[in-house]
Write a protein that holds these residues in place. Structure first.
Motif, PDB file in Angstrom:
ATOM      1  N   ARG A 159      23.200 -16.641   1.078  1.00  0.00           N
ATOM      2  CA  ARG A 159      22.943 -15.285   1.578  1.00  0.00           C
ATOM      3  C   ARG A 159      22.762 -15.281   3.091  1.00  0.00           C
ATOM      4  NH1 ARG A 159      18.966 -12.330  -2.839  1.00  0.00           N
ATOM      5  NH2 ARG A 159      20.627 -12.005  -4.363  1.00  0.00           N
ATOM      6  N   ARG A 160      22.013 -16.240   3.601  1.00  0.00           N
ATOM      7  CA  ARG A 160      21.801 -16.271   5.055  1.00  0.00           C
ATOM      8  C   ARG A 160      23.115 -16.551   5.785  1.00  0.00           C
ATOM      9  NH1 ARG A 160      16.637 -18.492   3.531  1.00  0.00           N
ATOM     10  NH2 ARG A 160      17.393 -20.623   3.715  1.00  0.00           N
ATOM     11  N   ARG A 161      23.921 -17.470   5.244  1.00  0.00           N
ATOM     12  CA  ARG A 161      25.216 -17.733   5.879  1.00  0.00           C
ATOM     13  C   ARG A 161      26.085 -16.485   5.861  1.00  0.00           C
ATOM     14  NH1 ARG A 161      24.750 -22.345   2.697  1.00  0.00           N
ATOM     15  NH2 ARG A 161      26.352 -21.579   1.253  1.00  0.00           N
ATOM     16  N   PHE A 162      26.074 -15.767   4.749  1.00  0.00           N
ATOM     17  CA  PHE A 162      26.881 -14.557   4.650  1.00  0.00           C
ATOM     18  C   PHE A 162      26.355 -13.467   5.571  1.00  0.00           C
ATOM     19  CE2 PHE A 162      28.642 -10.757   2.478  1.00  0.00           C
ATOM     20  CZ  PHE A 162      29.985 -11.103   2.552  1.00  0.00           C
ATOM     21  N   VAL A 163      25.044 -13.369   5.726  1.00  0.00           N
ATOM     22  CA  VAL A 163      24.456 -12.398   6.659  1.00  0.00           C
ATOM     23  C   VAL A 163      24.948 -12.682   8.076  1.00  0.00           C
ATOM     24  CG1 VAL A 163      22.284 -11.716   7.778  1.00  0.00           C
ATOM     25  CG2 VAL A 163      22.428 -11.809   5.278  1.00  0.00           C
ATOM     26  N   ILE A 164      24.917 -13.933   8.476  1.00  0.00           N
ATOM     27  CA  ILE A 164      25.384 -14.303   9.819  1.00  0.00           C
ATOM     28  C   ILE A 164      26.864 -13.979   9.965  1.00  0.00           C
ATOM     29  CG2 ILE A 164      25.783 -16.259  11.371  1.00  0.00           C
ATOM     30  CD1 ILE A 164      23.166 -17.472  10.100  1.00  0.00           C
ATOM     31  N   TYR A 165      27.639 -14.308   8.947  1.00  0.00           N
ATOM     32  CA  TYR A 165      29.072 -13.999   8.960  1.00  0.00           C
ATOM     33  C   TYR A 165      29.304 -12.496   9.104  1.00  0.00           C
ATOM     34  CZ  TYR A 165      33.700 -13.073   7.020  1.00  0.00           C
ATOM     35  OH  TYR A 165      34.966 -12.600   6.822  1.00  0.00           O
ATOM     36  N   LEU A 166      28.613 -11.688   8.287  1.00  0.00           N
ATOM     37  CA  LEU A 166      28.788 -10.228   8.344  1.00  0.00           C
ATOM     38  C   LEU A 166      28.365  -9.661   9.690  1.00  0.00           C
ATOM     39  CD1 LEU A 166      27.703  -8.789   4.879  1.00  0.00           C
ATOM     40  CD2 LEU A 166      29.943  -8.690   5.942  1.00  0.00           C
ATOM     41  N   LEU A 167      27.258 -10.146  10.209  1.00  0.00           N
ATOM     42  CA  LEU A 167      26.815  -9.670  11.518  1.00  0.00           C
ATOM     43  C   LEU A 167      27.856  -9.958  12.590  1.00  0.00           C
ATOM     44  CD1 LEU A 167      23.041 -10.575  11.312  1.00  0.00           C
ATOM     45  CD2 LEU A 167      23.964  -8.301  11.820  1.00  0.00           C
ATOM     46  N   ARG A 168      28.461 -11.105  12.526  1.00  0.00           N
ATOM     47  CA  ARG A 168      29.519 -11.426  13.490  1.00  0.00           C
ATOM     48  C   ARG A 168      30.730 -10.522  13.288  1.00  0.00           C
ATOM     49  NH1 ARG A 168      29.117 -18.018  14.027  1.00  0.00           N
ATOM     50  NH2 ARG A 168      27.659 -17.930  15.754  1.00  0.00           N
ATOM     51  N   GLN A 169      31.076 -10.239  12.039  1.00  0.00           N
ATOM     52  CA  GLN A 169      32.210  -9.365  11.749  1.00  0.00           C
ATOM     53  C   GLN A 169      31.955  -7.928  12.203  1.00  0.00           C
ATOM     54  OE1 GLN A 169      35.233 -10.321  10.512  1.00  0.00           O
ATOM     55  NE2 GLN A 169      34.424 -12.370  10.733  1.00  0.00           N
TER      56      GLN A 169
ATOM     57  N   TRP B  90      29.551  -8.989  -2.425  1.00  0.00           N
ATOM     58  CA  TRP B  90      30.086 -10.345  -2.256  1.00  0.00           C
ATOM     59  C   TRP B  90      29.599 -11.261  -3.374  1.00  0.00           C
ATOM     60  CZ3 TRP B  90      26.861 -14.567  -0.546  1.00  0.00           C
ATOM     61  CH2 TRP B  90      27.546 -15.759  -0.371  1.00  0.00           C
ATOM     62  N   GLU B  91      28.302 -11.215  -3.669  1.00  0.00           N
ATOM     63  CA  GLU B  91      27.742 -12.098  -4.690  1.00  0.00           C
ATOM     64  C   GLU B  91      28.265 -11.768  -6.091  1.00  0.00           C
ATOM     65  OE1 GLU B  91      23.481 -11.966  -4.386  1.00  0.00           O
ATOM     66  OE2 GLU B  91      23.472 -13.342  -2.679  1.00  0.00           O
ATOM     67  N   ASN B  92      28.492 -10.491  -6.361  1.00  0.00           N
ATOM     68  CA  ASN B  92      28.940 -10.079  -7.693  1.00  0.00           C
ATOM     69  C   ASN B  92      30.461  -9.971  -7.782  1.00  0.00           C
ATOM     70  OD1 ASN B  92      26.386  -9.464  -9.311  1.00  0.00           O
ATOM     71  ND2 ASN B  92      25.995  -8.449  -7.356  1.00  0.00           N
ATOM     72  N   ASP B  93      31.127 -10.188  -6.647  1.00  0.00           N
ATOM     73  CA  ASP B  93      32.587 -10.151  -6.586  1.00  0.00           C
ATOM     74  C   ASP B  93      33.149  -8.835  -7.129  1.00  0.00           C
ATOM     75  OD1 ASP B  93      35.022 -11.204  -5.823  1.00  0.00           O
ATOM     76  OD2 ASP B  93      35.379 -12.199  -7.750  1.00  0.00           O
ATOM     77  N   ILE B  94      32.538  -7.739  -6.670  1.00  0.00           N
ATOM     78  CA  ILE B  94      32.996  -6.400  -7.043  1.00  0.00           C
ATOM     79  C   ILE B  94      32.908  -5.500  -5.826  1.00  0.00           C
ATOM     80  CG2 ILE B  94      32.381  -6.578  -9.495  1.00  0.00           C
ATOM     81  CD1 ILE B  94      29.848  -5.006  -8.930  1.00  0.00           C
ATOM     82  N   PRO B  95      33.646  -4.397  -5.815  1.00  0.00           N
ATOM     83  CA  PRO B  95      33.550  -3.457  -4.700  1.00  0.00           C
ATOM     84  C   PRO B  95      32.150  -2.833  -4.628  1.00  0.00           C
ATOM     85  CG  PRO B  95      35.513  -3.012  -6.012  1.00  0.00           C
ATOM     86  CD  PRO B  95      34.707  -4.016  -6.769  1.00  0.00           C
TER      87      PRO B  95
ATOM     88  N   GLN C 291      20.337  -1.780  -9.533  1.00  0.00           N
ATOM     89  CA  GLN C 291      19.563  -3.009  -9.739  1.00  0.00           C
ATOM     90  C   GLN C 291      20.145  -4.172  -8.940  1.00  0.00           C
ATOM     91  OE1 GLN C 291      16.668  -3.144 -11.213  1.00  0.00           O
ATOM     92  NE2 GLN C 291      16.436  -5.322 -10.814  1.00  0.00           N
ATOM     93  N   GLN C 292      21.470  -4.288  -8.915  1.00  0.00           N
ATOM     94  CA  GLN C 292      22.110  -5.363  -8.152  1.00  0.00           C
ATOM     95  C   GLN C 292      21.802  -5.237  -6.668  1.00  0.00           C
ATOM     96  OE1 GLN C 292      26.049  -4.476  -9.693  1.00  0.00           O
ATOM     97  NE2 GLN C 292      26.187  -6.514 -10.639  1.00  0.00           N
ATOM     98  N   VAL C 293      21.866  -4.026  -6.161  1.00  0.00           N
ATOM     99  CA  VAL C 293      21.593  -3.798  -4.743  1.00  0.00           C
ATOM    100  C   VAL C 293      20.118  -4.019  -4.441  1.00  0.00           C
ATOM    101  CG1 VAL C 293      21.625  -2.094  -2.881  1.00  0.00           C
ATOM    102  CG2 VAL C 293      23.529  -2.214  -4.485  1.00  0.00           C
ATOM    103  N   LYS C 294      19.253  -3.516  -5.301  1.00  0.00           N
ATOM    104  CA  LYS C 294      17.809  -3.638  -5.076  1.00  0.00           C
ATOM    105  C   LYS C 294      17.376  -5.099  -5.047  1.00  0.00           C
ATOM    106  CE  LYS C 294      13.321  -2.154  -6.758  1.00  0.00           C
ATOM    107  NZ  LYS C 294      12.579  -1.423  -7.779  1.00  0.00           N
ATOM    108  N   ARG C 295      17.910  -5.902  -5.961  1.00  0.00           N
ATOM    109  CA  ARG C 295      17.572  -7.326  -6.014  1.00  0.00           C
ATOM    110  C   ARG C 295      17.923  -8.005  -4.680  1.00  0.00           C
ATOM    111  NH1 ARG C 295      19.674  -8.242 -10.976  1.00  0.00           N
ATOM    112  NH2 ARG C 295      21.676  -8.714 -10.055  1.00  0.00           N
ATOM    113  N   VAL C 296      19.090  -7.698  -4.152  1.00  0.00           N
ATOM    114  CA  VAL C 296      19.512  -8.285  -2.877  1.00  0.00           C
ATOM    115  C   VAL C 296      18.680  -7.731  -1.730  1.00  0.00           C
ATOM    116  CG1 VAL C 296      21.419  -8.444  -1.228  1.00  0.00           C
ATOM    117  CG2 VAL C 296      21.856  -8.793  -3.657  1.00  0.00           C
ATOM    118  N   TYR C 297      18.441  -6.422  -1.723  1.00  0.00           N
ATOM    119  CA  TYR C 297      17.657  -5.788  -0.655  1.00  0.00           C
ATOM    120  C   TYR C 297      16.281  -6.434  -0.541  1.00  0.00           C
ATOM    121  CZ  TYR C 297      15.240  -2.245   2.102  1.00  0.00           C
ATOM    122  OH  TYR C 297      14.514  -1.603   3.078  1.00  0.00           O
ATOM    123  N   VAL C 298      15.595  -6.572  -1.668  1.00  0.00           N
ATOM    124  CA  VAL C 298      14.245  -7.142  -1.656  1.00  0.00           C
ATOM    125  C   VAL C 298      14.275  -8.572  -1.138  1.00  0.00           C
ATOM    126  CG1 VAL C 298      12.332  -7.880  -3.152  1.00  0.00           C
ATOM    127  CG2 VAL C 298      13.350  -5.608  -3.449  1.00  0.00           C
TER     128      VAL C 298
END
Length: 170
Positions: A22-32, A49-54, A61-68
């Motif tokens: 998640r941290r690597r992806f956050v850094i990647y997204l911030l750069r993008q 990205w984690e669930n491989d869906i749009p 629930q999926q979003v909340k879990r990641v947000y927290v």
């Protein structure tokens, strides 16, 4: 932490930061995204990205879990290390100049890798063909020429090995 402050991170700290996908992806997204993104949008994108869906197919629930997880764990860790700044009022996360300290540990997307195995295979095929031709013509070619051909093949392999060593060292 201000983006003007530069923090030198130890190797262990860098490995700890980059140990989580998640941290690597956050850094990647911030750069993008040019260095900043809102936490809500970041949560959506990481969950997608984690669930491989749009994003529009994510459940609350999926979003909340990641947000927290981002809010309580990952963003504070990145902020503590000086990699990002998080403005709680606006909900915006920004990269700092300290992100450059991670570059040596991340793959360079612009750098194309040399397919060394293909080079070695091609060299082996060409060397075998040349040596085969020289051996087939053994009656018409002096033995010294065959020795030179074998030596040239050996030296060429050595040169490629040295080139690979120098390339991977830099």
């Amino acid at each position: 932490m201000s983006s003007n402050n530069t923090t030198t991170l130890s190797r262990d700290e860098v490995y700890d930061i980059l140990s989580n996908g998640r941290r690597r992806f956050v850094i990647y997204l911030l750069r993008q995204e040019g260095g900043q993104i809102a936490l809500n949008e970041l949560s959506d994108r990481v969950a997608a990205w984690e669930n491989d869906i749009p994003v529009d197919e994510l459940s609350d629930q999926q979003v909340k879990r990641v947000y927290v997880s981002l809010y309580q764990t990952h963003i504070p860790k990145l902020e503590e290390s000086g990699i990002v700044e998080y403005d709680k009022d606006s909900g915006v996360i920004k990269l700092t100049s300290n992100v450059a300290s991670l570059d040596a540990y991340l793959p360079d997307e612009d750098r194309r890798e040399i397919p060394w195995q293909t080079i070695y295979l091609g060299l082996a095929i060409v060397g075998l063909a040349v040596y085969g031709i020289a051996t087939a013509a053994q009656g018409t070619i002096p033995q010294g020429v065959l020795n030179v051909v074998g030596l040239l093949i050996f030296v060429t392999f050595g040169a490629v090995v040295a080139a690979q060593y120098l390339y991977e060292r830099t």
